[in-house]
Design an enzyme around this catalytic site. Sequence first.
Site, PDB file in Angstrom:
ATOM      1  N   GLY A  79      -1.442   1.150   3.432  1.00 34.24           N
ATOM      2  CA  GLY A  79      -1.537   1.922   2.198  1.00 34.24           C
ATOM      3  C   GLY A  79      -2.473   1.241   1.220  1.00 34.24           C
ATOM      4  N   CYS A  80      -3.025   2.038   0.305  1.00 33.87           N
ATOM      5  CA  CYS A  80      -4.030   1.515  -0.621  1.00 33.87           C
ATOM      6  C   CYS A  80      -3.435   0.516  -1.609  1.00 33.87           C
ATOM      7  CB  CYS A  80      -4.724   2.659  -1.354  1.00 33.87           C
ATOM      8  SG  CYS A  80      -3.607   3.852  -2.119  1.00 33.87           S
ATOM      9  N   TYR A  81      -2.339   0.927  -2.274  1.00 34.00           N
ATOM     10  CA  TYR A  81      -1.672  -0.009  -3.184  1.00 34.00           C
ATOM     11  C   TYR A  81      -1.210  -1.250  -2.414  1.00 34.00           C
ATOM     12  CZ  TYR A  81      -0.934   3.174  -7.227  1.00 34.00           C
ATOM     13  OH  TYR A  81      -1.075   3.977  -8.331  1.00 34.00           O
ATOM     14  N   ALA A  82      -0.585  -0.987  -1.243  1.00 32.66           N
ATOM     15  CA  ALA A  82      -0.015  -2.082  -0.471  1.00 32.66           C
ATOM     16  C   ALA A  82      -1.082  -3.111  -0.126  1.00 32.66           C
ATOM     17  CB  ALA A  82       0.638  -1.532   0.799  1.00 32.66           C
TER      18      ALA A  82
END
Lengths: 356, 356, 356, 356
Positions: free
Chosen positions: A167-170
Amino acid sequence: MASTPQNSLRVAVAGVTGYAGAELARILLDHPRFATNPPIFLGRPESEGGAAISLTSLHPNLSGLPNADDARVIPFDWNELQREGVELMFLATPHEQSREWSQQALAHNIRVVDLSAAWRLDTPAYRAIYKLEDTAATDALQQEAVYGSPELHAAEIKTARLVANPGCYATSVILGLSPVVRANIVDLSAGIIADAKSGVSGAGKAPTPGTHFMYAADNLSAYAIFGHRHTGELYEQLSLQPDQIQFTPHLLPIPRGILSTIYVRFTEPQTIMSLQALFDDFYRDAPLVRVRKSPMTPQIQHVVRTSFCDIGFQLSPDGKRAVIIACLDNLLKGAASQAVENMNLMAGWPQQEGLI
Amino acid sequence: MASTPQNSLRVAVAGVTGYAGAELARILLDHPRFATNPPIFLGRPESEGGAAISLTSLHPNLSGLPNADDARVIPFDWNELQREGVELMFLATPHEQSREWSQQALAHNIRVVDLSAAWRLDTPAYRAIYKLEDTAATDALQQEAVYGSPELHAAEIKTARLVANPGCYATSVILGLSPVVRANIVDLSAGIIADAKSGVSGAGKAPTPGTHFMYAADNLSAYAIFGHRHTGELYEQLSLQPDQIQFTPHLLPIPRGILSTIYVRFTEPQTIMSLQALFDDFYRDAPLVRVRKSPMTPQIQHVVRTSFCDIGFQLSPDGKRAVIIACLDNLLKGAASQAVENMNLMAGWPQQEGLI
Amino acid sequence: MASTPQNSLRVAVAGVTGYAGAELARILLDHPRFATNPPIFLGRPESEGGAAISLTSLHPNLSGLPNADDARVIPFDWNELQREGVELMFLATPHEQSREWSQQALAHNIRVVDLSAAWRLDTPAYRAIYKLEDTAATDALQQEAVYGSPELHAAEIKTARLVANPGCYATSVILGLSPVVRANIVDLSAGIIADAKSGVSGAGKAPTPGTHFMYAADNLSAYAIFGHRHTGELYEQLSLQPDQIQFTPHLLPIPRGILSTIYVRFTEPQTIMSLQALFDDFYRDAPLVRVRKSPMTPQIQHVVRTSFCDIGFQLSPDGKRAVIIACLDNLLKGAASQAVENMNLMAGWPQQEGLI
Amino acid sequence: MASTPQNSLRVAVAGVTGYAGAELARILLDHPRFATNPPIFLGRPESEGGAAISLTSLHPNLSGLPNADDARVIPFDWNELQREGVELMFLATPHEQSREWSQQALAHNIRVVDLSAAWRLDTPAYRAIYKLEDTAATDALQQEAVYGSPELHAAEIKTARLVANPGCYATSVILGLSPVVRANIVDLSAGIIADAKSGVSGAGKAPTPGTHFMYAADNLSAYAIFGHRHTGELYEQLSLQPDQIQFTPHLLPIPRGILSTIYVRFTEPQTIMSLQALFDDFYRDAPLVRVRKSPMTPQIQHVVRTSFCDIGFQLSPDGKRAVIIACLDNLLKGAASQAVENMNLMAGWPQQEGLI
């Protein structure tokens, strides 16, 4: 079956209408390994109304680029993919769709880089938020799937059949925290705070009240406090318990970019020099992570439209606390370019090829 | 000496060229108490090249509004202020200038609402960052000065001669935290995190590399980590030690608005209901604080161009942690409208008069 | 039937969910004539699933303002409107809906200010683009309806039963051109060009691909070239033939504001002084038009969130051509505040009351 | 003297601190001809306080890219340039500086692509606005200089010693108009209107009131009406008299991108098909102009961060008028990438090499 040119690979991309898919198309068309062997772009199956169209009718900004004007988006069809000899497939599709197509792809001996969350999480409790149906077959595949963070799992990625693109945030939080968490210097009892901010493209292409210009522009809002889907990735990749990290995303009034401001307390006071060395060493061989020299910290403008994750930190005067800032383009290092890194590794090519 | 109409006050404003000064001018021109007794606007002294000009030549957006087209910005001159019988003065000037003029104003029996940081901080160590020269006279005045947060110090403000209008960031964090900190339910040993984001007007009107459109637009960056000037206000107003709160400001790519995301841990688990009651009760009589009902949290669009501070929170499932969000317009509740609240209280008028 | 306080009027507003409706609600709640007689806000009829809700649940930014927290949005119902003694109604509804409700309102002796395009155009050919069904009754009503441009038609508006509030783009172009067109100094054979640019709120609240943040942000595009709906208003109000004016709208990456750049050639050379006098005289008694002194020209920041239309011009060195620039807030002078001007005139109050 | 690798060229860039210079550095570092022969970057002369620094300290966004981290910005020094065997030089410097250095470069047998306006204009009257001092030598050089529009002057550029890179606005208007103006179908007596809009980077890197975020954001304003510096380029390149075209620039609230909306009247009615063919044919061999198929028209998002100029048009129903829209990235096709096109042609390489 078509033959693949030496030093290339036959690849297909499903889901090129969305933002990540469009970036993926752009990168692959410009990738040196595909100059004479362009990827196959897939739309909806014919049975669902899919029809062949030109790629540039979807993305007029791509026209004029090499191979772009000839590129077609064809109806999804396993027979066609086999005829074409496809060896690796990107799925830039919703997680339910990715679940189904991943399994079918592997059955057709096609390796998969899946950009959705379908295979990112081992822990059923963390996965529950996605409401995916688990079977013995999917459980087995989940065990096999590799979390596609090249900085952390390069060896497994190289030989993987199924890579779950993070994921992008992750990605931003995991890359920002891994050096200090793995070094066991963080006081986990005090709790880590990851205050993250993302541009609107992270919310996807569907027009909704929350992606309306009038909602997003000149605004800032927090959302999914105590409940964002990416939190499970943080727990698993950083080996943390849910009460050891608090993640809060915010919607920024910009098209793209993520900046995560991460707060840690240390069990023992640190020095700037030791902390800098820790980050520098951790990412010494990572071509797509740029560690900034404290007190310089990353900013979104430096990473937007690049494949880099930038990381920097500052230390409190007493050495007991740090603010770590990690920054990336959510559509690139947070999605499409990281997927290409994974493909590069799976093909035995340099991780950053076609990306810088 | 001019006589002041009953139920009005003779006021002057120094520093109307800046953003806060312009908002102050706009609010006062529209304030019901000044319909027939408009404020006096002051520019630089004549000796420094100041000359009388029209207010609307500085701020063309104000023309057409009541009294605006007649308003002049005249050279700063104590004799003129005395002739006009000025009773209260706003200083929207740099802190060094405010230091000097505040003392002179009081000597002329003119009460002062100072929008700068000149008199906000009692603790010399916290004040050091402003590099102000302290004398016995300024020390005494500092003791007398009242921190102009109407929600916290209304009684002292009413009779004050010198009110130090709070900083914009500080207002958001102090109002967001006061209910829980004063209730002694926060675990201070774990440390409070205040991750704050502000629009560009907070950086002032001077053209600098950091306020250039090309730097600020489509960007986000943290700055003054571990060293922002407003931190001292947090320590003093919340009775915290420096290692008990970490404040990090960020520059948002928007003209105005502040959102502060505040992370607290509690000594004992809380319930949503008890926490909601705590906030509701604390601000029951505060006309310019809007407490949102959890899980609703504030967003910048709801407060921009209003005089409100919006506050909301969410509680972790185990009741041990909360995310508190406080939001305001940095030029209004963070500067000009809060200054008018202070004037209203000093004059014995309703706190919110002319503001909603 | 409820009685209306002296010097007030019993008014209702249909369509408060949209952007113009929300601005209308905000203005009316703050209008001095409605301090003790707040307007009635109407949602969908109960038969269509409408239910009473609070106004601030729709528009949280309004809470805390006078009368706002008590305001309810009630299901649309003619009986209720009669019981309440409603005398005037704003319709901030789609043009098909406005057609129907206007007729019913008049039958109930309720005067109407309609913000839609339902009654703006006399010429069937220009009206055709709206696909409205014409009957003998609607033709008669169309004859009666007054085009609600207070600067051009104040006398008729005062006694009108049905006022058609002008389009946002149309207002800017008509006000910018009227002085020179009515003075018969424009060379119409050369053709007038009106190159207009509007913020995204002009496109309405429905989430569509064109109002998605990712489409509108950092972008500019022309649309409806040779075919925008507002063109008919230009022809009629300026007495022009279609080949005498070319209108091209563009979508600006900002929330609100219209700037129209208008190009005219003159039959005889003009002087700056004579042209300035022409504009100044034309708008001498217009409280909501601000004529700028050449060479100053309007900009969007000066008018956003105001009720003004700003107009300025520059003349070519040879006096034969001028660039006229007209600027307004599309939701205010282009919609809600102009609607309130019309109400003020219909009630016999000052045109600008409650607006500056 | 250093030797240049075969198929490469020894180039230097003066003025890499500005926006166009930074883009030029980025493009050249990534250009295939310079993989082993990176350009030399020049700062101020040592005598003016210039010192060698790393390129990435100026532009941190470039670090991690091939050759970027090794790149140094060295003090400007003709001896050093000769020692390095520099063959071609880019001047991304103010026009006064470019005047001086161009002449010196040619004296050192170094060919020049000058991004300033120093050599763009033959007509003294049009050049007057730049206040450049003319001598017999500069007059001669002006005669020799080639206007660097590859679509119009490729043959002359190939052999030129001195290429004057076109202005950003001028490029969009000249490319949009050339097909119809050269075909002699435009009614020049009616006057052409070019209403142009540019992002803020066009105003340069110096912090000024006009580039302050608070001025530019959420705003639109026209400027330099009847007096923009680029107008002379339009007159000369399109062979127009000043009263035959009216050019009006506007400042858009976006970082980069120009959209020019151009209005023409034809002497005879045209058809969509004939007009489309005219544009298609004119740019058939132009790799960096994308002609859109009517009624599709360009938008800024399609060209930003690309080297393309996009052109589209719509025709009035009677065939007598057209709206032509031309769009480009002011820092690329309007500056840096067009400069690289010129270099490519001068070196005998494909015009678009390193650009798509």
